[in-house]
Design a protein around this motif. Structure first.
Motif, PDB file in Angstrom:
ATOM      1  N   GLU A  74       0.942  -1.192  -0.179  1.00 35.61           N
ATOM      2  CA  GLU A  74       0.059  -0.098   0.000  1.00 35.61           C
ATOM      3  C   GLU A  74       0.870   1.170  -0.031  1.00 35.61           C
ATOM      4  O   GLU A  74       0.548   2.113  -0.660  1.00 35.61           O
ATOM      5  CB  GLU A  74      -0.845  -0.046   1.239  1.00 35.61           C
ATOM      6  N   ALA A  75       1.889   1.201   0.917  1.00 29.19           N
ATOM      7  CA  ALA A  75       2.809   2.228   0.869  1.00 29.19           C
ATOM      8  C   ALA A  75       3.580   2.534  -0.653  1.00 29.19           C
ATOM      9  O   ALA A  75       3.610   3.896  -0.950  1.00 29.19           O
ATOM     10  CB  ALA A  75       3.897   2.232   1.914  1.00 29.19           C
ATOM     11  N   ALA A  76       3.830   1.547  -1.237  1.00 29.07           N
ATOM     12  CA  ALA A  76       4.531   1.719  -2.451  1.00 29.07           C
ATOM     13  C   ALA A  76       3.526   2.079  -3.470  1.00 29.07           C
ATOM     14  O   ALA A  76       3.975   3.164  -4.290  1.00 29.07           O
ATOM     15  CB  ALA A  76       4.990   0.157  -2.985  1.00 29.07           C
ATOM     16  N   ALA A  77       2.145   1.842  -3.319  1.00 32.18           N
ATOM     17  CA  ALA A  77       0.974   2.169  -4.420  1.00 32.18           C
ATOM     18  C   ALA A  77       0.855   3.800  -4.244  1.00 32.18           C
ATOM     19  O   ALA A  77       0.739   4.576  -5.119  1.00 32.18           O
ATOM     20  CB  ALA A  77      -0.113   1.581  -3.966  1.00 32.18           C
ATOM     21  N   ARG A  78       0.957   4.131  -2.811  1.00 29.12           N
ATOM     22  CA  ARG A  78       0.627   5.692  -2.576  1.00 29.12           C
ATOM     23  C   ARG A  78       1.739   6.331  -3.118  1.00 29.12           C
ATOM     24  O   ARG A  78       1.511   7.327  -3.501  1.00 29.12           O
ATOM     25  CB  ARG A  78       0.620   5.925  -1.095  1.00 29.12           C
ATOM     26  N   GLN A  79       3.095   5.943  -3.147  1.00 26.80           N
ATOM     27  CA  GLN A  79       4.339   6.641  -3.528  1.00 26.80           C
ATOM     28  C   GLN A  79       4.308   6.711  -5.068  1.00 26.80           C
ATOM     29  O   GLN A  79       4.650   7.613  -5.470  1.00 26.80           O
ATOM     30  CB  GLN A  79       5.671   5.831  -2.932  1.00 26.80           C
ATOM     31  N   ALA A  80       3.543   5.695  -5.798  1.00 28.67           N
ATOM     32  CA  ALA A  80       3.549   5.789  -7.164  1.00 28.67           C
ATOM     33  C   ALA A  80       2.490   6.670  -7.480  1.00 28.67           C
ATOM     34  O   ALA A  80       2.230   6.876  -8.882  1.00 28.67           O
ATOM     35  CB  ALA A  80       3.357   4.353  -7.659  1.00 28.67           C
ATOM     36  N   GLY A  81       1.632   7.180  -6.555  1.00 22.30           N
ATOM     37  CA  GLY A  81       0.563   8.129  -7.101  1.00 22.30           C
ATOM     38  C   GLY A  81      -0.919   7.538  -7.063  1.00 22.30           C
ATOM     39  O   GLY A  81      -1.727   7.990  -7.868  1.00 22.30           O
ATOM     40  N   SER A  82      -1.062   6.197  -6.916  1.00 18.03           N
ATOM     41  CA  SER A  82      -2.194   5.417  -7.047  1.00 18.03           C
ATOM     42  C   SER A  82      -3.259   6.065  -6.076  1.00 18.03           C
ATOM     43  O   SER A  82      -3.182   6.250  -4.881  1.00 18.03           O
ATOM     44  CB  SER A  82      -2.066   3.924  -6.684  1.00 18.03           C
ATOM     45  N   MET A  83      -4.397   6.257  -6.698  1.00 19.57           N
ATOM     46  CA  MET A  83      -5.669   6.555  -5.651  1.00 19.57           C
ATOM     47  C   MET A  83      -6.592   5.470  -5.319  1.00 19.57           C
ATOM     48  O   MET A  83      -7.196   5.670  -4.338  1.00 19.57           O
ATOM     49  CB  MET A  83      -6.626   7.559  -6.644  1.00 19.57           C
ATOM     50  N   TRP A  84      -6.426   4.361  -5.772  1.00 21.18           N
ATOM     51  CA  TRP A  84      -7.100   2.990  -5.229  1.00 21.18           C
ATOM     52  C   TRP A  84      -6.132   1.852  -5.427  1.00 21.18           C
ATOM     53  O   TRP A  84      -5.262   1.923  -6.103  1.00 21.18           O
ATOM     54  CB  TRP A  84      -8.173   2.826  -6.372  1.00 21.18           C
ATOM     55  N   LEU A  85      -6.384   0.830  -4.628  1.00 19.01           N
ATOM     56  CA  LEU A  85      -5.526  -0.206  -4.417  1.00 19.01           C
ATOM     57  C   LEU A  85      -6.717  -1.417  -4.616  1.00 19.01           C
ATOM     58  O   LEU A  85      -7.557  -1.412  -4.146  1.00 19.01           O
ATOM     59  CB  LEU A  85      -4.743  -0.496  -3.177  1.00 19.01           C
ATOM     60  N   THR A  86      -6.330  -1.980  -5.853  1.00 21.10           N
ATOM     61  CA  THR A  86      -7.410  -3.500  -6.035  1.00 21.10           C
ATOM     62  C   THR A  86      -6.421  -4.685  -5.993  1.00 21.10           C
ATOM     63  O   THR A  86      -5.306  -4.809  -6.072  1.00 21.10           O
ATOM     64  CB  THR A  86      -7.902  -3.184  -7.628  1.00 21.10           C
TER      65      THR A  86
END
Length: 129
Positions: A74-86
């Motif tokens: 989740e932290a990596a997805a946030r860092q990449a700018g993702s608004m959602w995690l699926t």
């Protein structure tokens, strides 16, 4: 628990980032995923807003390892700018994802080698946190 920076488009660089985090002691989750030279768990974020895989070997289940890897992904997805995690989640992993704040969007039955498997499409918004 700050993931290392990596280009969003290359899976190899994500693997390198996890290996570097383990070696540098940057993140506890990837380090806990190994016992000596033996992997106990792994996860893959691909593309940046989707958990493609998350697996914990049976002998290491129910020790918080899946949850720790989810937090790291989740932290990596946030860092990449993702608004959602699926994620497409198995029945056995559903509770772990729900505990991490994922909601079920749909239940699906998929066929693999003639066997019907139930899975859940789940998502978690990342913008609010």
């Amino acid at each position: 628990m700050s993931p290392l920076k990596f280009p969003q488009h290359t899976v190899l660089n994500r693997v390198i980032a996890v290996a570097a985090a383990v070696l540098a002691g940057v993140s506890e989750a990837p380090r806990r995923a190994w016992r000596g030279a033996q992997p106990r768990a792994f996860g893959q974020l691909y593309p940046a807003g989707n958990i493609e895989m998350l697996y914990v070997v049976p002998f290491a289940a129910r020790q918080g390892l899946g949850q720790a890897l989810l937090e790291w992904l989740e932290a990596a997805a946030r860092q990449a700018g993702s608004m959602w995690l699926t994620a497409k989640v198995s029945l056995s992993a559903r509770k772990c994802f729900a505990t991490a704040g994922f909601q079920v969007l749909a239940e699906e039955d998929v066929q693999r080698n003639g066997v019907s498997l139930r899975r859940f499409r789940m998502e978690k918004p990342l913008a609010a946190a």
